[in-house]
Design a protein around this motif. Sequence first.
Motif, PDB file in Angstrom:
ATOM      1  N   TYR A  33       0.818  -1.207   0.000  1.00 28.67           N
ATOM      2  CA  TYR A  33       0.000   0.000   0.000  1.00 28.67           C
ATOM      3  C   TYR A  33       0.855   1.263   0.000  1.00 28.67           C
ATOM      4  CZ  TYR A  33      -3.822   3.177   1.127  1.00 28.67           C
ATOM      5  OH  TYR A  33      -4.747   4.201   1.090  1.00 28.67           O
ATOM      6  N   ALA A  60      -7.142   5.483  -1.612  1.00 30.85           N
ATOM      7  CA  ALA A  60      -7.711   4.592  -0.594  1.00 30.85           C
ATOM      8  C   ALA A  60      -8.985   3.942  -1.105  1.00 30.85           C
ATOM      9  CB  ALA A  60      -7.986   5.373   0.689  1.00 30.85           C
ATOM     10  N   ALA A  63      -7.902   1.338  -3.623  1.00 34.11           N
ATOM     11  CA  ALA A  63      -7.281   0.194  -2.968  1.00 34.11           C
ATOM     12  C   ALA A  63      -8.331  -0.690  -2.304  1.00 34.11           C
ATOM     13  CB  ALA A  63      -6.259   0.664  -1.934  1.00 34.11           C
ATOM     14  N   TYR A 114      -3.181  -0.450   4.819  1.00 35.40           N
ATOM     15  CA  TYR A 114      -4.431   0.206   4.419  1.00 35.40           C
ATOM     16  C   TYR A 114      -5.237   0.611   5.649  1.00 35.40           C
ATOM     17  CZ  TYR A 114      -9.135   0.592   2.386  1.00 35.40           C
ATOM     18  OH  TYR A 114     -10.395   1.016   2.015  1.00 35.40           O
ATOM     19  N   THR A 118      -6.576   4.326   6.712  1.00 36.72           N
ATOM     20  CA  THR A 118      -8.007   4.589   6.533  1.00 36.72           C
ATOM     21  C   THR A 118      -8.856   4.241   7.752  1.00 36.72           C
ATOM     22  OG1 THR A 118      -8.490   2.375   5.658  1.00 36.72           O
ATOM     23  CG2 THR A 118      -7.736   4.050   4.079  1.00 36.72           C
TER      24      THR A 118
END
Length: 203
Positions: A33, A60, A63, A114, A118
């Motif tokens: 990432y 994001a 992904a 990730y 996030t």
Amino acid sequence: MILEADRPRRRRGQELEDAILDAAWAQLAENGYAGFTIEAVAERAETSRPVIYRRFTDRADLAGAAIKHAMNRVPRDDPPDTGSLRGDLLAYLARANDHRGEIGSLLVAVISAYHAETGRSFAELREEAFGERAGRSMDMLFDRAVARGEADPARLTPRVRAVAFDLFRHDLMMTMAPLTEEAMAAIVDEVVLPLVTPRATTD
């Protein structure tokens, strides 16, 4: 002069989105990432940044969509019917081991970074990817076992129904490698069967 056959075929709709998501997952798998960029995905998918931004708000968002896309590429057929609960569980885990062994280790590395950025968890992504299909195979497998008299329906709580695959997924993600046959047999014989087998009654 450019011949018509030499012109790149223009992709649209789901075909284009699948190409973007395939490229995004490949980029995540290769670079993680931290090294994931819209520019690199656009180049790999042979499209442009504006095309991607029309579909995804930022990296994001892209992904997350790519992770769910990768999850959904794993076959989710009906669980095998071997004639016994033990056989069904072992066959189900073996099939999952074959299909998820490689992707599982990649998901660990990708989702940890990730999540750090996030705040979104694997459980959230899994729920979005599978929805009502999550757990359906295990439900079918245990319902058959109940019909055969191999499992006590009163003991089949949601947690118990999920424990085999929860343990399988835990081991897969902790070791970042497919499970051995011995490890899968231990999950079935030492954990699941003792939890669900009907207790003997005494007169």
